[in-house]
Design a protein around this motif. Sequence first.
Motif, PDB file in Angstrom:
ATOM      1  N   ASP A 195      -4.108  -1.217 -12.291  1.00 63.19           N
ATOM      2  CA  ASP A 195      -5.058  -0.132 -12.548  1.00 63.19           C
ATOM      3  C   ASP A 195      -4.470   1.191 -12.061  1.00 63.19           C
ATOM      4  OD1 ASP A 195      -6.591  -2.277 -13.259  1.00 63.19           O
ATOM      5  OD2 ASP A 195      -8.406  -1.557 -12.270  1.00 63.19           O
ATOM      6  N   GLN A 199       1.986   1.649  -3.486  1.00 67.34           N
ATOM      7  CA  GLN A 199       0.899   2.100  -4.344  1.00 67.34           C
ATOM      8  C   GLN A 199       0.619   3.589  -4.147  1.00 67.34           C
ATOM      9  OE1 GLN A 199      -1.124  -0.437  -6.245  1.00 67.34           O
ATOM     10  NE2 GLN A 199      -1.440   1.401  -7.424  1.00 67.34           N
ATOM     11  N   GLY A 217      -1.723  -3.335  -8.019  1.00 69.71           N
ATOM     12  CA  GLY A 217      -2.091  -3.911  -9.301  1.00 69.71           C
ATOM     13  C   GLY A 217      -1.810  -2.961 -10.421  1.00 69.71           C
ATOM     14  N   TYR A 261      -9.115   4.577  -5.489  1.00 67.92           N
ATOM     15  CA  TYR A 261      -8.456   3.342  -5.914  1.00 67.92           C
ATOM     16  C   TYR A 261      -8.714   2.276  -4.857  1.00 67.92           C
ATOM     17  CZ  TYR A 261      -4.997  -0.195  -7.002  1.00 67.92           C
ATOM     18  OH  TYR A 261      -4.397  -1.399  -7.298  1.00 67.92           O
ATOM     19  N   ASP A 296     -10.888  -7.916  -8.873  1.00 66.40           N
ATOM     20  CA  ASP A 296     -10.003  -7.046  -9.636  1.00 66.40           C
ATOM     21  C   ASP A 296      -9.855  -5.727  -8.899  1.00 66.40           C
ATOM     22  OD1 ASP A 296      -8.388  -6.174 -11.631  1.00 66.40           O
ATOM     23  OD2 ASP A 296      -9.902  -6.185 -13.210  1.00 66.40           O
ATOM     24  N   ASP A 297      -8.738  -5.025  -9.141  1.00 66.53           N
ATOM     25  CA  ASP A 297      -8.614  -3.698  -8.557  1.00 66.53           C
ATOM     26  C   ASP A 297      -9.438  -2.706  -9.366  1.00 66.53           C
ATOM     27  OD1 ASP A 297      -6.809  -4.221 -10.583  1.00 66.53           O
ATOM     28  OD2 ASP A 297      -5.213  -2.979  -9.777  1.00 66.53           O
ATOM     29  N   HIS A 335      -2.174  -8.405 -11.244  1.00 67.77           N
ATOM     30  CA  HIS A 335      -2.544  -7.881  -9.924  1.00 67.77           C
ATOM     31  C   HIS A 335      -1.383  -8.089  -8.959  1.00 67.77           C
ATOM     32  CE1 HIS A 335      -6.682  -9.327 -11.412  1.00 67.77           C
ATOM     33  NE2 HIS A 335      -6.607  -8.035 -11.612  1.00 67.77           N
ATOM     34  N   GLU A 390       0.825  -1.203   0.000  1.00 67.41           N
ATOM     35  CA  GLU A 390       0.000   0.000   0.000  1.00 67.41           C
ATOM     36  C   GLU A 390       0.865   1.260   0.000  1.00 67.41           C
ATOM     37  OE1 GLU A 390      -2.439  -0.584   3.399  1.00 67.41           O
ATOM     38  OE2 GLU A 390      -4.022  -1.601   2.279  1.00 67.41           O
ATOM     39  N   PRO A 421      -7.688  -1.842  -4.182  1.00 66.04           N
ATOM     40  CA  PRO A 421      -6.873  -2.950  -4.681  1.00 66.04           C
ATOM     41  C   PRO A 421      -7.681  -4.220  -4.843  1.00 66.04           C
ATOM     42  CG  PRO A 421      -6.475  -2.623  -2.354  1.00 66.04           C
ATOM     43  CD  PRO A 421      -7.401  -1.517  -2.779  1.00 66.04           C
ATOM     44  N   ALA A 422      -7.109  -5.169  -5.577  1.00 63.87           N
ATOM     45  CA  ALA A 422      -7.734  -6.482  -5.730  1.00 63.87           C
ATOM     46  C   ALA A 422      -7.734  -7.179  -4.373  1.00 63.87           C
ATOM     47  CB  ALA A 422      -6.968  -7.322  -6.756  1.00 63.87           C
ATOM     48  N   GLN A 448      -2.417  -6.354  -2.797  1.00 57.78           N
ATOM     49  CA  GLN A 448      -2.903  -4.999  -2.570  1.00 57.78           C
ATOM     50  C   GLN A 448      -2.325  -3.973  -3.537  1.00 57.78           C
ATOM     51  OE1 GLN A 448      -5.411  -4.189  -0.197  1.00 57.78           O
ATOM     52  NE2 GLN A 448      -5.575  -6.398  -0.316  1.00 57.78           N
TER      53      GLN A 448
END
Length: 571
Positions: free
Chosen positions: A370, A339, A368, A358, A558-559, A392, A336, A360-361, A366
């Motif tokens: 996207d 991200q 991905g 946002y 999915d994220d 992911h 995280e 996560p998946a 956590q």
Amino acid sequence: MEGPDTEKARGQRPLTTAAALGDALEAIGAGAYVVDEQGRILAVNSRAGQLLDRPADDLVGHDAHDLLHRDPHGQPLPRSQCRMRQPFHAGRAAQAEEDHFARGDGSVLPISWLIAPFEFTGHRRGTLVVFHPWQPRETGARPEPDASLLTEFERLALLAATTTQLTSTLDVEEALRRLVSLVVPRLADWVVIDLITERDEVWRHVVVEADGGALVSHEELQGPMPPVPAESPMPLSRALRGVASTVAGPQTYQGPPDSGIAVEQRRMFEATGIHSAAIAPIRSTRQVLGALTLGRAKQKGDYRAADLPLIEDIARRAGLALDNARLYQRQRKVAETMQNHLLPQMPRVPGLQMTVRYLPAPHASQVGGDWYDAFSLSDGATALAVGDVVGHDLEAAAGMAQVRNMLRAYAWALQEPPSRIVERLDEALMHITDVTMATMIFARLEETADGPWKLTWTDAGHPPPLLISHDGLAEYLTDGHGILLGTGVRTPRTDGTFLLPPGSTLVLYTDGLIEESGHTLDEGLGRLRRHAAALAHRPLASFTDQLLRRVRPAANDDDVAILALRTPAAP
């Protein structure tokens, strides 16, 4: 985004879940299988296959009642006469003797069974069924006295339920909650769980009492504990050092205390009224994680040394589950943080409201592929982007960062339409990145001389932008659509242009918001349009939060990234 790798990964996930359940069931010495909420068999162990004379493939996927349950003469058993039916639907544990299962060779196997509910991956609910051949007692035979807490069959079933329930979550608090429900009131009317933190501090996380049919948490007895003494012979201190399990009582702590922990233990016995306790270390393969204390206050009888092996087995399984959950949460925290550094802060554009989300998946690390982005261009316009790189994991996140940074560089240096910038990006993608496939919407937003905001965009295989007017009219902007990135096919890309009405809301999003297994993409797009129109009157932040909550499928794997903006209202 959907690509060959994504489809393959999704297709294998249920098999992975079934395999994990099957591995857990192998630890049970009796026959065992797991059914879902509809009663379909999800996984079996090898012992069940031997007893039923059926390979696992002949069991998995079938309705357990229809396939197995028979009367003593081998005829199908009506569901109304099935003794498992009521506890199964009520979600409670139960057991019975002298039922009958159909074997693969057509014969009937008399059995004893025990069922227990549990939750596994993704908060799905199921039921564990443990069974073994039933043998009637000889007439006049007297059962031998049993000094243990449970019969051997009950012990196997409890350990099986402990394994399946605790290993199917990666959340520490949820694992502790499940552990409490497994042992109270079955083995005790009080349970105390002390855990050692990563800084070697002891924290009393759980003090729960079984009061009638309810579990009551006593927060006044929870909290920080004194440090573990290195030499203390007292039961809890020994357990927290991983030395041994012990039976204890209030008299154990009546003498002069040798440490702060002994003082806290005396207080615990006095506050709870526990007259007998069994204390066992909670260990992982790497370290001691804490201690499990089972206590009897209202329940009669004292714990004996013969009870400790079962409690040690439960604590050992709890240790493995808690260690896995801690490792996962540590990895998630690192992911995280990564991200948060990868996803940018939004620019402030006078006159525009802009917000991003946002998620996560749920079953990945956590992070991905996207992503979203918004930044100022060299000519004063604002660039908007939402994209999806296959995967992911950390590799997908790294690929996402490469694509985003290259897009920024091209967009800043080249004062060209979005379609031409994405063409340049696609040409470079295969040569200087590890990204195999990606989708994207890249847009340019600028205020016109007479007031309205002008949106120009190109779409590389991505779900179309959604525009919602102030009055709740929602439409997808389908112009400018082209093939996704990374195919190696060179086809001219086009742009779409639209003047955004005053007070309108534009939503750019990734496919995790709308895709759902077993449903078409059109159904997801319709769901998004319907809810977006209903939420058009909300403030933008509330609009985005509610849209995410209402539209994202419950079983989403999915994220999701969302970028939403709103133009100024008419004067």
